[in-house]
Structures are given as C-alpha cells and as structure tokens.
Design an enzyme around this catalytic site. Structure first.
Site, PDB file in Angstrom:
ATOM      1  N   ARG A 203       0.758  -1.250   0.136  1.00 21.30           N
ATOM      2  CA  ARG A 203       0.205  -0.117  -0.015  1.00 21.30           C
ATOM      3  C   ARG A 203       0.861   1.162  -0.121  1.00 21.30           C
ATOM      4  O   ARG A 203       1.791   1.484   0.979  1.00 21.30           O
ATOM      5  CB  ARG A 203      -0.848   0.169   1.304  1.00 21.30           C
ATOM      6  CG  ARG A 203      -2.125  -1.155   1.087  1.00 21.30           C
ATOM      7  CD  ARG A 203      -2.879  -1.078   2.454  1.00 21.30           C
ATOM      8  NE  ARG A 203      -3.960  -1.626   2.402  1.00 21.30           N
ATOM      9  CZ  ARG A 203      -4.136  -3.152   2.436  1.00 21.30           C
ATOM     10  NH1 ARG A 203      -3.384  -3.740   2.727  1.00 21.30           N
ATOM     11  NH2 ARG A 203      -5.161  -3.724   2.289  1.00 21.30           N
TER      12      ARG A 203
ATOM     13  N   SER B 164     -21.966 -14.731  12.563  1.00 24.45           N
ATOM     14  CA  SER B 164     -21.275 -13.695  11.567  1.00 24.45           C
ATOM     15  C   SER B 164     -21.331 -13.685  10.277  1.00 24.45           C
ATOM     16  O   SER B 164     -20.905 -14.958   9.785  1.00 24.45           O
ATOM     17  CB  SER B 164     -19.691 -13.629  12.256  1.00 24.45           C
ATOM     18  OG  SER B 164     -19.111 -12.245  11.556  1.00 24.45           O
TER      19      SER B 164
ATOM     20  N   SER C  82     -18.981  -2.780   2.042  1.00 28.53           N
ATOM     21  CA  SER C  82     -18.223  -1.579   1.355  1.00 28.53           C
ATOM     22  C   SER C  82     -17.319  -2.026  -0.059  1.00 28.53           C
ATOM     23  O   SER C  82     -16.945  -1.326  -0.691  1.00 28.53           O
ATOM     24  CB  SER C  82     -17.053  -1.151   2.507  1.00 28.53           C
ATOM     25  OG  SER C  82     -15.948  -2.149   2.667  1.00 28.53           O
TER      26      SER C  82
ATOM     27  N   HIS D  79     -21.461   2.369   6.167  1.00 30.26           N
ATOM     28  CA  HIS D  79     -21.594   2.946   4.687  1.00 30.26           C
ATOM     29  C   HIS D  79     -22.808   3.285   4.231  1.00 30.26           C
ATOM     30  O   HIS D  79     -23.138   3.388   2.911  1.00 30.26           O
ATOM     31  CB  HIS D  79     -20.965   1.787   3.862  1.00 30.26           C
ATOM     32  CG  HIS D  79     -19.517   1.599   4.111  1.00 30.26           C
ATOM     33  ND1 HIS D  79     -18.473   2.284   3.382  1.00 30.26           N
ATOM     34  CD2 HIS D  79     -18.952   0.660   4.886  1.00 30.26           C
ATOM     35  CE1 HIS D  79     -17.182   1.967   3.940  1.00 30.26           C
ATOM     36  NE2 HIS D  79     -17.355   0.740   4.409  1.00 30.26           N
TER      37      HIS D  79
ATOM     38  N   THR E 210     -20.924   5.224  11.852  1.00 33.72           N
ATOM     39  CA  THR E 210     -19.662   5.923  12.170  1.00 33.72           C
ATOM     40  C   THR E 210     -20.017   7.355  11.756  1.00 33.72           C
ATOM     41  O   THR E 210     -20.865   7.740  11.082  1.00 33.72           O
ATOM     42  CB  THR E 210     -18.640   5.588  10.822  1.00 33.72           C
ATOM     43  OG1 THR E 210     -17.368   6.214  10.879  1.00 33.72           O
ATOM     44  CG2 THR E 210     -19.113   5.643   9.487  1.00 33.72           C
TER      45      THR E 210
ATOM     46  N   LYS F  27     -17.679   9.100   7.733  1.00 37.81           N
ATOM     47  CA  LYS F  27     -18.088   8.723   6.290  1.00 37.81           C
ATOM     48  C   LYS F  27     -19.155   9.723   5.761  1.00 37.81           C
ATOM     49  O   LYS F  27     -19.059  10.720   5.477  1.00 37.81           O
ATOM     50  CB  LYS F  27     -18.361   7.146   6.048  1.00 37.81           C
ATOM     51  CG  LYS F  27     -17.071   6.382   6.496  1.00 37.81           C
ATOM     52  CD  LYS F  27     -17.481   4.870   5.967  1.00 37.81           C
ATOM     53  CE  LYS F  27     -16.014   4.049   6.191  1.00 37.81           C
ATOM     54  NZ  LYS F  27     -15.570   3.920   7.227  1.00 37.81           N
TER      55      LYS F  27
ATOM     56  N   THR G 104      -9.447   8.129  25.605  1.00 36.76           N
ATOM     57  CA  THR G 104      -9.530   9.880  25.905  1.00 36.76           C
ATOM     58  C   THR G 104     -10.710  10.035  24.860  1.00 36.76           C
ATOM     59  O   THR G 104     -10.653   9.598  23.664  1.00 36.76           O
ATOM     60  CB  THR G 104      -8.278  10.440  25.241  1.00 36.76           C
ATOM     61  OG1 THR G 104      -7.501  10.163  26.322  1.00 36.76           O
ATOM     62  CG2 THR G 104      -8.627  11.751  25.332  1.00 36.76           C
TER      63      THR G 104
ATOM     64  N   THR H  65      -7.779  -6.971   1.567  1.00 38.94           N
ATOM     65  CA  THR H  65      -9.147  -6.532   1.532  1.00 38.94           C
ATOM     66  C   THR H  65      -9.890  -6.844   0.854  1.00 38.94           C
ATOM     67  O   THR H  65     -11.251  -7.183   1.300  1.00 38.94           O
ATOM     68  CB  THR H  65      -9.013  -4.908   0.881  1.00 38.94           C
ATOM     69  OG1 THR H  65      -7.943  -4.304   1.774  1.00 38.94           O
ATOM     70  CG2 THR H  65     -10.173  -4.132   1.453  1.00 38.94           C
TER      71      THR H  65
END
Length: 406
Positions: A26, A139, A191, A219, A247, A250, A280, A365
């Site tokens: 990458r 799952s 995704s 997503h 999230t 996005k 934190t 991925t």
C-alpha cells in the site's frame, strides 16, 4: 542490541518485499484537501491538483459550511481536547447532545460514542459476546475486520454464515438451543462489493430463534433513509434491530463511531467495554461538527439526491465505455480488474497521466483475483469530472488490453 535489531529489521523488510512483489503493497498519497474545493485536492508528490474518487466522505460533509462553523465555535468555546476519558474528566456537553441526536436518528433509547467505527465494533461485540455466558455469534462471511476482531476478542463461540445467505443462517440457528444467547452480526451496505443485506429476513430469523441483531450501517448512515438513518431507516425497520452501529467519519464527514440501542444495552457497554473506558474522549469540536452534520442531513435531501445522480451518471458512462463494474443497489462502484499488479498500474497511470486518484483495492481487503478500483462518486463530482474519468479509464483499458482479457 544493534545486531538483534538488524535481524528483526530483515524480517520486517522481507515481509514488505513480499507485498511489493505481488502488487499488494500500500502506497500513501500525500493529499491536502482545501475547504470548498472538494473533490479536488493538492497532491504533494505530484505538485498539482488532482480529483479524488475514493473518499468515504461520501456527501462532502467534511467541507459543509455549517459543520465547519460548529467546529470553529466549539474550538473557541471549549478548546482543543476533551480533557480525558469520559469516566474521569472527558464527558462534555457536546458528547451528550450528540448521543441524544444519534439515538433520535435511529429511533433508539440511547447511543454511545467511540473514537472510531472500528473501535465501536471491536469494543461492543467483544464486550457483549464475552459477558453473556454461552453466547454464540453468527457472523456474515463478509463482515468488516473490526467486527471479526471484536468477535475474536470476546472468545465466544463463532459461527460464520455464507454472505447474505439467510438459508445458511437459519440452518446454523436451528443447530443451537433456543435459549442460548445469540448475536447475529452483519452489515447493511458491504463496502467492497456494494451489495445490501436482506435485513428484514435476518430480523425474522432473529425473532424466530431468539437472537439479538447487530447491524453495522457505517457505509449507509447519512446516505440512505429520509433522515440519513441508513438502510434500516429507509426500509422502516430500524425498530427491529437490537444494535445499530455507525460512523461519523463517512457520510457525516467528521470522525468517530457509535452504537445505538436500548438504554440498558448502551449503559452495559459503557460500563464494561475497556475500549470505551480507557480511551480519551473525542474532542468537543469533533462532536459539535458531527452534531451539525447529522442535524443538517436529517433535514436536507439535496445532498442525497445529488449523490444518487452522480452514481447513476458514472454507471451509465462506464456501461457506454464497456468498462466492467459490479452491479449493485448501492453507491459503491467497483471497477473489476482481477490482478493486483494490473490494478496498481492502472491506479498509478490514472493519477500521473490524468490526475484522477483512485486507490487500488487488493488482497487482503478483497480475495486474490478480485482486485478492483473502488469508485465512490459524490454530489460534488460534476458531470464533466465523470466524463473525464471514464475517458481516461477507456484509454487505459485499451492500452492494457483489458477488454481482450475480459
């Protein structure tokens, strides 16, 4: 000690050389986004502006004036940091207001913020599954790494069902005692392929076999549903999900993750999840920006409408050019290449010759042989941007003889 470090470094370098040899190493692009100019950005390596086609800031809300103003005001009012963990000194008014807004968005009693979507999946699944004695997690085979790691961390029994296959899921549920604690963990929009889960059917099975449902909408939030509540909201079934996770990084254009669910479930995770307890808190200005983004997208339809139009234009243009892309009902447009080195070469040529930035998606991925260019057009991509991208792809497709290979 120096000799020992050299041995270790040789190990590290050998592993890296292997990635480079098979085309899956990458490379980072050093980009500088300029507010008001998205999806264009300055590429420091090339020394010029390029067009970004692989951002997960799907609606450009990271550039939205209301979001920026809310963050500026919060920064001036509260300063830069949160002050600590939420348990000690880091719970700020913005966190509480944002959690209330997220709960309302998904029609749930409560919500809980995390520093990322990855952390929210890891901590929540890892905590719930670990603490319910005898819990079994079912799952989906295509679930995100954060869900997989959370389930693994829980050490609960895991059963993987074939991707989006409700028949296989039911067979696995049938094999379990009806009174055994169970969690069905899956995503709405996946995704990489852009397909969408059969959420209603999975909820039916959960009702029949006494299971909790855990839906990852990362997503989808912001993009689907009349208020941006995701696919579950769009289909009117959010109330049937035990946990909806999302999230802020996005569709909402900022950073952070969250879960929504019953008050007892969210308080349970807040009280027992180490990933929450010892992290934190998000800076108040981040929470303020996310809150402004969500409130805007709950009222405005223009971003979602323009987004759908851009996706439609791109798909039609790719079809006319004869460039293969996966058909799916979502906003994600995967252009299939099928070879890691070829995918890297196409990405490099698109960037250097034509100024179009799309990161190649390679193993791990996606499975080997399914390498792709994952394109995510947004409301700020103009029709001429799309035409320029597809023209460039068509040139490269011919030069690399990909049409012949297909």
């Amino acid at each position: 000690m120096a000799n020992a470090e050299a041995v270790y470094d040789r190990f590290f370098q050998t592993a890296l050389d292997g990635l480079k040899a098979d085309g899956s190493y990458r490379h980072f692009a050093e980009l500088e986004r300029h507010a008001g100019q998205f999806p264009h950005a300055y590429h420091h390596g090339l020394g010029r502006d390029i067009t970004v086609w692989c951002s997960n800031d799907y609606l450009g809300m990271g550039q939205n004036a209301a979001v920026l103003e809310a963050m500026h005001q919060s920064l001036d009012r509260s300063g830069a940091g949160a002050g600590g963990t939420r348990n000690i000194s880091g719970t700020n008014h913005e966190h509480v207001a944002l959690e209330r807004e997220l709960a309302a968005l998904h029609g749930k009693e409560a919500a809980l913020l995390f520093n990322s979507g990855y952390l929210s999946n890891w901590a929540t699944l890892g905590t719930i599954a670990a603490r319910m004695k005898g819990c079994v997690v079912l799952s989906d085979a295509a679930n995100h790494a954060s869900m997989i790691e959370g389930i693994r961390h829980s050490r609960a029994e895991k059963m993987i069902f074939r991707h989006n296959d409700v028949a296989d899921l039911e067979e696995k549920l049938k094999a379990l005692p009806i009174d055994a604690p169970k969690i069905i963990a899956f995503e709405s929009v996946y995704s990489m392929d852009g397909d969408i889960a059969p959420i209603e059917e999975i909820c039916d099975l959960a009702d029949r076999y006494n299971a909790l449902t855990y839906l990852d909408e990362v997503h989808a939030v912001g993009l689907y549903g009349h208020q941006g509540g995701g696919v579950a909201e769009e289909r009117g079934i959010a109330h049937r999900l035990s946990v909806i996770e999302g999230t802020l990084g996005k569709g909402f254009g900022v950073v952070g993750g969250y879960i929504t669910g019953s008050a007892a479930l969210c308080d349970f995770v807040r009280s027992f999840a180490s990933g929450f307890i010892f992290s934190t808190a998000l800076p108040p200005m981040i929470a303020a920006g996310a809150l402004a983004s969500i409130r805007h997208l709950r009222q405005s339809q223009s971003e979602r409408a323009a987004h759908r139009q851009a996706v439609s234009w791109l798909r039609e243009s790719l079809d006319r050019a004869g460039i293969p892309h996966l058909a799916n009902p979502s906003h994600i447009v995967p252009v299939m290449v099928g070879d890691a080195a070829q995918c890297r070469a196409l990405s490099d040529a698109l960037l250097r010759r034509f100024g179009h930035y799309i990161q190649p998606i390679n193993y791990p991925t996606v499975p080997r042989g399914t390498e792709r260019l994952r394109i995510t057009p947004g409301p700020m991509h103009k029709r001429e941007d799309i035409a320029s991208l597809v023209d460039a792809l068509a040139v490269l497709w011919r030069e690399h003889r990909l049409a012949e290979a297909a």
